[in-house]
Structure formats: C-alpha cells, structure tokens
Scaffold this active site. Structure first.
Site, mmCIF file in Angstrom:
data_model
loop_
_atom_site.group_PDB
_atom_site.id
_atom_site.type_symbol
_atom_site.label_atom_id
_atom_site.label_comp_id
_atom_site.label_asym_id
_atom_site.label_seq_id
_atom_site.Cartn_x
_atom_site.Cartn_y
_atom_site.Cartn_z
ATOM 1 C CG ASP A 74 -7.265 3.302 -0.943
ATOM 2 O OD1 ASP A 74 -7.568 2.107 -0.908
ATOM 3 O OD2 ASP A 74 -7.485 4.066 0.033
ATOM 4 C CE LYS A 97 -4.445 0.925 0.180
ATOM 5 N NZ LYS A 97 -5.576 0.077 -0.225
HETATM 6 N N1 GLU Z 1 -7.333 0.280 -3.012
HETATM 7 C C1 GLU Z 1 -8.066 -0.895 -3.352
HETATM 8 C C2 GLU Z 1 -8.068 -1.844 -2.168
HETATM 9 O O1 GLU Z 1 -8.123 -1.385 -1.047
HETATM 10 C C3 GLU Z 1 -7.638 -1.510 -4.679
HETATM 11 C C4 GLU Z 1 -6.222 -1.950 -4.751
HETATM 12 C C5 GLU Z 1 -5.786 -2.458 -6.126
HETATM 13 O O2 GLU Z 1 -6.604 -2.521 -7.034
HETATM 14 O O3 GLU Z 1 -4.609 -2.760 -6.234
HETATM 15 O O4 GLU Z 1 -8.082 -3.033 -2.291
#
Ligand code: GLU
Length: 444
Positions: A166, A126
C-alpha cells in the site's frame, strides 16, 4: 431509531478518535439503509451489523529497529483482520507517519467490500505502521521490515491472512518482509502478494490497480457511447496507482496533464512524460518536482493540489480525503465530467455528495481500485498451484473482473432505484455478498 442509526451511534461510542473509520462506516451504512430496511427484523436479531463493524481480530505491536548510526527507534505496527466470510484476510500494509488505528480500521473496513466485489475468495484486512520510509536508506528499510515481520509472522499465513503493499510499501519492502517471513517460519509460501516476478510474484500485479482504474472508467463511459480517448485527465499522486493509471490512460488515447506528491503538483500541457515520471519515482525514489529537469516547459505548483486544472476526467490516486469540497467545486466549474477514485476514500463525504449532486459520474475507490487486490488473489492462486501465468492472461482476467464489478454495481443500482449513483451501487453490491456469506456461516 433505525437499525443503521443505532449502529452508527455505537460505532462512534466504541471507537472514539477514529474519524476516518467513522467516515467509512457512515458511508456504507447510508448506502445500505434500504437493503437493511427490507430485512431489518432478521438482521437485527442476528446482530449482523454489530458483527460487520467489529473486526474479527485487531492487533498492534511494538516495532523496535536500529538505524544506520546505531540509533534505536520505536514504531507502532498494526494488523486488523476485519472479516473472513469470503476468504483469508487480504489487504495491504501501509508505512506512513499518519498511520494509526483509525486509518487501519477504515482501510480494513473498505477492503471487505472491495474484495467482495472482485468475485475472488478473499476476506478483508489491513495493516501498517507509523514508519516513514522517506529518506531512509535501504538497510534502514530492511531493518524496519524485519522488525515488523518478527511480530506479524505469528498472525499471517497463505490460508489465514495475506498482506500486500500500500502507500510506502512497494516491491522493495515486500521483498524484505518476505525474506523475514521465510527466516522466521522456514516456509516458502504465498503469504504476501506483490512479490517480485521470478520469486512468486504475478506478472501484471504492478500495473493492476492503475490499469483496473482505467478499465472500469472505460467500461462506464462505453455505456454512454464514450471513451477516454481524446479526453484530458487530471491525476493526483505519483505512486504505483497513479503511475499505471497514467500509463493506461495514455495508451488508450487520453491526455494526462498532472501528477502530484505531498509537496505539490506538476502540470505538463503536452501530456505527462510517463517514462520520465516512472524513472523519477520508481528508479530514483525522487519527488515530482524533479520532473522539471526532464521537461523544462512543465510547471510545478508547490503546496497545491491539481483540482483547479481544467479536465474532462479526474483521478484522485494519492490518499484519503485529498479531494475536498473546494477541490470538487473547482473540478465542476472547469468542466470535469467524471471522477474515478484510484486511492482509498480520497474524496471527502461533502465533496462526494457535491459531485453526485452536480451530476458527475463518480466511481468509488472500493470498486475502481479493486484491480490491485484482484490480481493479488490471482497471485495467491498461482502460488497455490506453483504455476505462473502470462502477462496477457492476467491482464485479460483483470479486464473481465473490472467489467464484472461495473455490471454488479449497475444491477445493485437498478434493484434499489439509485441508477447512476455508483457509490450506493458498490456499497450495496459488496454488502450483499458479505452479508450472504456471514448469514450462512452462523453467529461467529
Ligand atoms: N493496498 C491495496 C488495496 O488497497 C492492495 C491490497 C492487496 O493487494 O492485498 O487494495
């Protein structure tokens, strides 16, 4: 002291001032305690838990950019590459003033187990920055994204780490980030997901998280001979997850009566006008309050959350810890029967325990919102093969993935006598997959 308790103590000591990260770790450790107890000697010897709570790599960096008036700003960027046992690090980038190491670590940690549940070859990571895109012009957002990527590009790649969106990072930001990555590396490759359709993006990625939230809720209800059809739903948030949760709920015959942002919530007793809300949010980048101009009969409640509105189903789709014990008590008092987390960890621990104790169905985010990252993995595979798939085929696969996640949770619940506790089931099912791969790959 039990192994899980020792680990919790050491996480607290080694990561001071990171309450959200502590909360996420504590929840996993509590759930997997019976799995650990079964294999405690081996896991201790292998330092499996010490390794799983420690990011493989974690960077923070200065992001220096200039606004439209030539004023210089400095923000802090982050990327935590938490675990690559199952595949390249995968997870979104969040731009929000609240972003700090704790938020990124909690999100990265959750992502490991969420991504495992999808059954796709993706590890967990992340990133983000304490940048507030609200009120910024397009050129300012571009300038920030380029500055952010000027450092991040050193650490990512299609087989290394594949970020996505996100909170605060949508199609516009992914476009600017992607353009900057190409400029710095001279490579056109699947390094980010959530790209625009026509230049690497997957059909159905925009809708995927919200649709997945509803597909898994429908799957859970179908096991009780029920459906979302005819039910009243309360949704919080009005970003990507909330919007497409609302749309899919309505398509399947539910009535959604609320949406919200950080300033308040709207209540439309006739059901939210999805087209109006989408235009306000995606078209105009406005606030939910603007909905009153489209639907004058609706009501706006400033500085309030929607949990006091009577409903059958609740979908917290905004942000972490938005549903507190008080909110949970209101939901139960008003007859709510089921909570599905669309956001990441939107329910506090006290509220989760209360809802489970009150006998509600509770689908945790790391299972329920996994559809977004699952379709990101499908986008990665389309990029790798330089082929595009139809909306229908991606949507069908998403549907199957969400059903598969529910089946895995249920079987973990059965294995550990926690039937009906989908929090335990999701944590155990995700952990088993990651632990198996980590053990096979040796002490790294
Ligand atoms: N931010 C999204 C999550 O919390 C998507 C992450 C992604 O597609 O890599 O899963």
């Amino acid at each position: 002291m039990a192994y899980v308790d020792e680990i919790m103590e050491s996480v607290l000591k080694r990561n001071p001032g990171e309450p959200e990260f502590h909360q996420a770790v504590r929840e996993i450790l509590d759930s997997i305690a019976p799995v650990i107890a079964k294999h405690e000697r081996d896991y201790r010897e292998e330092k499996l838990l010490e390794r799983i709570v420690e990011p493989e790599r974690s960077i923070s960096f200065r992001v220096c950019w200039t606004d439209d008036n030539g004023k210089v700003h400095v923000n802090r960027g982050y990327r935590t590459q938490f675990n690559s046992a199952l595949g390249p690090y995968k997870g979104g980038i969040r731009f929000h003033p609240s972003v700090n190491r704790s938020i990124i670590n909690f999100l990265g940690f959750e992502q490991i187990f969420k991504n495992a549940l999808t059954g796709q070859a993706i590890g967990g990571g992340k990133g983000g920055a304490d940048f507030n895109p609200r009120g910024k012009s397009d050129t300012e957002v571009m300038s920030f994204c380029q500055a952010f990527m000027s450092e991040l590009f050193n650490y990512i790649g299609p087989n290394e780490d594949v970020p996505a969106g996100d909170i605060g990072v949508g199609g516009r930001e992914i476009g600017y980030l992607y353009g900057a990555y190409k400029k710095f590396t001279h490579r056109w490759e699947g390094v980010l997901t959530g790209k625009g359709v026509g230049w690497g993006g997957s059909l159905a990625r925009t809708e995927a998280t919200g649709y997945g939230v509803v597909y898994i809720t429908e799957e859970m209800l179908s096991h009780k001979g029920q459906s979302v059809a005819g039910k009243t739903a309360v949704v919080s948030g009005s970003g990507n997850v909330a919007l497409y949760t609302i749309q899919k709920l309505q398509t399947l015959g539910a009535k959604v009566v609320t949406a919200s942002d950080s300033d308040g919530f709207i209540y439309d007793e006739e059901g939210i006008d999805f087209a109006a809300l989408r235009e306000i949010k995606e078209g105009k980048r406005g606030r939910v309050k603007d909905y009153l101009a489209y639907r004058p009969h609706a009501e706006y409640f400033e500085d309030e959350k929607p949990w006091g509105v009577p409903c059958d189903l609740a979908f917290p789709c905004a942000t972490q810890n938005e549903l507190s014990l008080e909110g949970a008590q209101k939901l139960v008092a008003n007859g709510c029967k089921s909570v599905t987390e669309g956001a990441n960890m939107p329910t506090t621990r006290e509220a989760t325990d209360y809802l489970l104790g009150a006998g509600l169905d509770f689908l945790p985010g790391k299972a329920a919102n996994a559809g977004g990252v699952a379709v990101s993995a499908i986008e990665m595979s389309q990029n790798a093969s330089r082929q595009y798939r139809s909306f229908e085929s991606v949507d069908n696969q998403l549907h199957d993935i969400m059903k598969g996640i529910f089946a895995q949770i249920q079987s973990a619940c059965e294995d550990y006598n926690t039937v009906g506790n989908y929090v335990s089931g999701a944590n155990i099912a995700g952990f088993r997959l990651v632990a198996k791969a980590m053990r096979a790959q040796g002490y790294v």
